[in-house]
Enzyme design. Structure first.
Site, PDB file in Angstrom:
ATOM      1  N   LYS A   1      -8.130   1.225   5.412  1.00 46.86           N
ATOM      2  CA  LYS A   1      -8.992   0.037   5.442  1.00 46.86           C
ATOM      3  C   LYS A   1      -8.175  -1.222   5.698  1.00 46.86           C
ATOM      4  CE  LYS A   1      -8.965   0.127   0.355  1.00 46.86           C
ATOM      5  NZ  LYS A   1      -9.796   0.262  -0.854  1.00 46.86           N
TER       6      LYS A   1
ATOM      7  N   LYS B   1      -6.767  -6.329  -1.847  1.00 43.08           N
ATOM      8  CA  LYS B   1      -6.315  -4.946  -1.690  1.00 43.08           C
ATOM      9  C   LYS B   1      -4.905  -4.770  -2.277  1.00 43.08           C
ATOM     10  CE  LYS B   1      -9.995  -3.991   0.870  1.00 43.08           C
ATOM     11  NZ  LYS B   1     -10.653  -5.300   0.967  1.00 43.08           N
TER      12      LYS B   1
ATOM     13  N   ARG C   1     -21.527   2.314  -7.874  1.00 46.60           N
ATOM     14  CA  ARG C   1     -22.132   2.352  -6.532  1.00 46.60           C
ATOM     15  C   ARG C   1     -21.823   3.707  -5.898  1.00 46.60           C
ATOM     16  NH1 ARG C   1     -18.780  -2.847  -5.073  1.00 46.60           N
ATOM     17  NH2 ARG C   1     -17.346  -1.510  -6.219  1.00 46.60           N
TER      18      ARG C   1
ATOM     19  N   ASN D   1     -11.032  -7.767  -6.860  1.00 45.57           N
ATOM     20  CA  ASN D   1     -11.750  -8.723  -6.019  1.00 45.57           C
ATOM     21  C   ASN D   1     -11.779 -10.098  -6.671  1.00 45.57           C
ATOM     22  OD1 ASN D   1     -13.156  -6.867  -3.816  1.00 45.57           O
ATOM     23  ND2 ASN D   1     -13.198  -5.798  -5.781  1.00 45.57           N
TER      24      ASN D   1
ATOM     25  N   ARG E   1     -18.653   5.349   2.200  1.00 40.57           N
ATOM     26  CA  ARG E   1     -18.573   4.043   1.559  1.00 40.57           C
ATOM     27  C   ARG E   1     -19.687   3.874   0.536  1.00 40.57           C
ATOM     28  NH1 ARG E   1     -19.014   0.623   6.889  1.00 40.57           N
ATOM     29  NH2 ARG E   1     -20.700   2.163   7.090  1.00 40.57           N
TER      30      ARG E   1
ATOM     31  N   ARG F   1     -17.892  -1.187 -10.142  1.00 44.41           N
ATOM     32  CA  ARG F   1     -17.523  -2.604 -10.144  1.00 44.41           C
ATOM     33  C   ARG F   1     -17.605  -3.109 -11.580  1.00 44.41           C
ATOM     34  NH1 ARG F   1     -17.668  -6.879  -6.778  1.00 44.41           N
ATOM     35  NH2 ARG F   1     -16.261  -5.526  -5.582  1.00 44.41           N
TER      36      ARG F   1
ATOM     37  N   ASP G   1     -12.471  -2.768  -9.054  1.00 47.34           N
ATOM     38  CA  ASP G   1     -13.121  -1.541  -8.584  1.00 47.34           C
ATOM     39  C   ASP G   1     -12.334  -0.335  -9.067  1.00 47.34           C
ATOM     40  OD1 ASP G   1     -14.985  -3.105  -7.339  1.00 47.34           O
ATOM     41  OD2 ASP G   1     -14.136  -2.883  -5.330  1.00 47.34           O
TER      42      ASP G   1
ATOM     43  N   GLU H   1      -9.206  -1.746  -6.202  1.00 43.46           N
ATOM     44  CA  GLU H   1      -9.188  -3.122  -5.704  1.00 43.46           C
ATOM     45  C   GLU H   1      -9.370  -4.095  -6.856  1.00 43.46           C
ATOM     46  OE1 GLU H   1     -11.857  -4.008  -2.501  1.00 43.46           O
ATOM     47  OE2 GLU H   1     -11.246  -2.276  -1.306  1.00 43.46           O
TER      48      GLU H   1
END
Length: 324
Positions: free
Chosen positions: A165, A130, A231, A289, A239, A216, A279, A287
């Site tokens: 979050k 994050k 997504r 990841n 979400r 993503r 993301d 983000e």
């Protein structure tokens, strides 16, 4: 150096018995490694240990198969020094807690003894999924990391519609949206900060997620994959994560996606982050990841591209080059 050398590839992951093989990126990587004739060795977190200065583990030589009824088989199990392996993939899912950090210390010892660790343990610790995105302010949305309720309140009043979050979770876990005049603000902020004892991330809500989704984008060994998985949240859901029912749609990267991904790719590679999923919502980076990025299977199933092949190519090149 014989470039046909069989490599010993270890993987640290969550229990393989409970994965969904049609969606699991770690499983897809193992299939590709096995297809090339490499030996694969399975470990879970509690298999890792230090014996004096020697990083060791209970390792299991394994075969995998794309068969829902029997997708893996352990051939033999031994206690071994990790330096006996050529490479270890650290693919343990979050939460990113102290146990995860302790595991990276053990893997770092193996790295110092010549084992290629993916992703690099030091960078796994340094690049929180994050917070790391905030190092690139020209690409991110309005962002606050704090545990002070007064700062979250001010951010909410200024932005009116926010997402809050945790810093250590994944898959959309504990993600809340707080709209303007939401009477639940105080209770949500209290829970998320554990009454100002825990840091969390707060960002302004990006409405483009409804139509265009949370994209993503995979960056493998510094190479940007030209297809991403968008997504899209289900109706009534904020979400977009597949784990909570998000609908995946494979699509080409747009110009902004390329701009962000190409800017990040050499930085990530330099840090030893060879499997990364960034993301993007709209034109904003949200983000980065680095622990166990997913969506490899979804993209490979729709497009004529082998992301796992690109990864194993990179691993082989690094190992063979090191052996010259």
């Amino acid at each position: 150096m014989n470039k046909n050398k069989i490599l010993k590839i270890g993987i640290v992951m969550d229990p393989i018995c409970s994965i969904k093989i049609e969606k699991d990126s770690s499983f897809a990587i193992l299939l590709e490694a096995q297809k090339r004739g490499h030996k694969i060795y399975y470990m879970e977190m509690n298999d890792l240990y230090l014996n004096g200065n020697n990083p060791c583990a209970k390792i299991r030589l394994m075969k995998v198969e794309k068969n829902k009824n029997k997708h893996f088989e352990f051939i033999k199990e031994i206690d071994s020094k990790l330096e006996k392996l050529d490479v270890i993939l650290m693919r343990k899912d979050p939460p990113f807690d102290m146990e995860f950090i302790y595991a990276t210390y053990i893997l770092e010892r193996a790295q110092k003894k010549g084992v290629l660790i993916i992703n690099k343990p030091e960078s796994l610790r340094d690049c929180n999924e994050k917070i790391f995105a905030s190092e690139f302010p020209k690409f991110i949305t309005d962002t606050l990391v704090t545990r002070k309720l007064s700062k979250i309140y001010k951010f909410w009043k200024n932005n009116k519609d926010i997402i809050i979050k945790p810093l250590d979770a994944m898959g959309g876990s504990q993600v809340f949206r707080i709209k303007e005049n939401d009477s639940n603000f105080k209770v949500i902020a209290d829970i998320m900060t554990n009454q100002e004892k825990k840091y969390c991330m707060v960002q302004n809500y990006l409405p483009s997620i409804k139509k265009h989704g949370d994209k993503r984008i995979l960056i493998i060994n510094g190479k940007v994959i030209p297809w991403c998985l968008s997504r899209i949240p289900q109706k009534g859901e904020i979400r977009a994560n597949l784990a909570v029912g998000g609908i995946g749609n494979v699509q080409k990267l747009n110009n902004k996606d390329w701009e962000i991904a190409k800017y990040l790719s050499p930085i990530l590679k330099e840090k030893g982050l060879l499997i990364v999923g960034i993301d993007i919502i709209g034109d904003k980076l949200t983000e980065i990841n680095v622990t166990s990025p997913t969506c490899i299977c979804e993209i490979e199933s729709k497009k004529n591209i082998s992301i796992t092949g690109i990864l194993i190519d990179g691993i082989e090149k690094k190992i063979y080059k090191k052996s010259l």
